[in-house]
Design a protein around this motif. Structure first.
Motif, PDB file in Angstrom:
ATOM      1  N   ASN A 131       0.981  -1.300   0.025  1.00  0.00           N
ATOM      2  CA  ASN A 131      -0.032   0.037  -0.157  1.00  0.00           C
ATOM      3  C   ASN A 131       0.957   1.270   0.030  1.00  0.00           C
ATOM      4  N   ASP A 132       0.756   2.071   0.964  1.00  0.00           N
ATOM      5  CA  ASP A 132       1.516   3.412   1.150  1.00  0.00           C
ATOM      6  C   ASP A 132       2.893   3.270   1.956  1.00  0.00           C
ATOM      7  N   ILE A 133       3.115   2.008   2.231  1.00  0.00           N
ATOM      8  CA  ILE A 133       4.310   1.724   2.959  1.00  0.00           C
ATOM      9  C   ILE A 133       5.472   1.173   2.260  1.00  0.00           C
ATOM     10  N   ARG A 134       6.682   1.737   2.463  1.00  0.00           N
ATOM     11  CA  ARG A 134       7.949   0.970   1.878  1.00  0.00           C
ATOM     12  C   ARG A 134       8.877   0.544   2.644  1.00  0.00           C
ATOM     13  N   TRP A 135       9.245  -0.598   2.708  1.00  0.00           N
ATOM     14  CA  TRP A 135       9.902  -1.685   3.571  1.00  0.00           C
ATOM     15  C   TRP A 135      11.212  -1.657   2.735  1.00  0.00           C
ATOM     16  N   GLN A 136      12.348  -1.310   3.510  1.00  0.00           N
ATOM     17  CA  GLN A 136      13.826  -1.622   3.066  1.00  0.00           C
ATOM     18  C   GLN A 136      14.573  -2.434   3.947  1.00  0.00           C
ATOM     19  N   PHE A 137      15.276  -3.471   3.595  1.00  0.00           N
ATOM     20  CA  PHE A 137      16.006  -4.267   4.528  1.00  0.00           C
ATOM     21  C   PHE A 137      17.371  -4.439   4.107  1.00  0.00           C
ATOM     22  N   VAL A 138      18.438  -4.455   5.141  1.00  0.00           N
ATOM     23  CA  VAL A 138      19.815  -4.742   4.497  1.00  0.00           C
ATOM     24  C   VAL A 138      20.303  -5.542   5.703  1.00  0.00           C
ATOM     25  N   ALA A 139      21.194  -6.562   5.270  1.00  0.00           N
ATOM     26  CA  ALA A 139      21.391  -7.590   6.494  1.00  0.00           C
ATOM     27  C   ALA A 139      22.923  -7.696   5.809  1.00  0.00           C
ATOM     28  N   ALA A 140      23.765  -7.934   6.782  1.00  0.00           N
ATOM     29  CA  ALA A 140      25.220  -8.353   6.589  1.00  0.00           C
ATOM     30  C   ALA A 140      25.482  -9.750   6.126  1.00  0.00           C
ATOM     31  N   LYS A 141      24.626 -10.276   6.439  1.00  0.00           N
ATOM     32  CA  LYS A 141      24.703 -11.801   6.178  1.00  0.00           C
ATOM     33  C   LYS A 141      23.258 -12.465   5.916  1.00  0.00           C
ATOM     34  N   ALA A 142      23.037 -13.334   4.937  1.00  0.00           N
ATOM     35  CA  ALA A 142      21.725 -14.177   4.730  1.00  0.00           C
ATOM     36  C   ALA A 142      22.017 -15.350   4.332  1.00  0.00           C
TER      37      ALA A 142
END
Length: 130
Positions: free
Chosen positions: A6-17
């Protein structure tokens, strides 16, 4: 990774996955998430040591020294929170500490509705900084 709900933007960053295909699970380490409201670009920042995404769920569980800074400047510390992208909701059933320049609050659980910038605390004990 970036998601729009909807009107929400989620950004994710991880050092390791780490991806575990058989279990349909992703484990993340040293995570930083930014959650933006489209209407005003206000953001909520969340940091944690570890996180788990169970596919195909829209839910991410963050654990270990979880820190959040909400759009209004309040800060939160706890050991575990749950991010529900489908509901634009952050919540937990664990002890939380919320603080700002004016207050220090201890509570038994929390629920933050992102699009309304509304924080609900269960059984809060409030100390005002005068």
């Amino acid at each position: 990774a970036e998601y729009q709900v909807n009107d929400i933007r989620w950004q994710f960053v991880a050092a390791k996955a780490e991806l575990f295909e058989k279990e349909k699970r992703t484990v993340l380490h040293d995570i930083e998430a930014n959650i933006f409201r489209a209407e005003d670009e206000k953001s909520t920042l969340i940091k944690a040591k570890n996180g788990i995404i169970q596919m195909p769920s829209e839910i991410m569980v963050l654990k270990g020294k979880v820190y959040a800074r909400f759009a209004d400047g309040q800060q939160l510390e706890t050991e575990k929170i749950i991010l529900d992208r489908s509901q634009n909701l952050i919540y937990n059933d664990d002890r939380v500490t919320v603080y700002s320049d004016l207050e220090h609050i201890e509570a038994t659980s929390m629920r933050y509705i992102i699009d309304k910038e509304l924080l609900h605390l269960n059984k809060p004990i409030i100390q005002l900084k005068l």
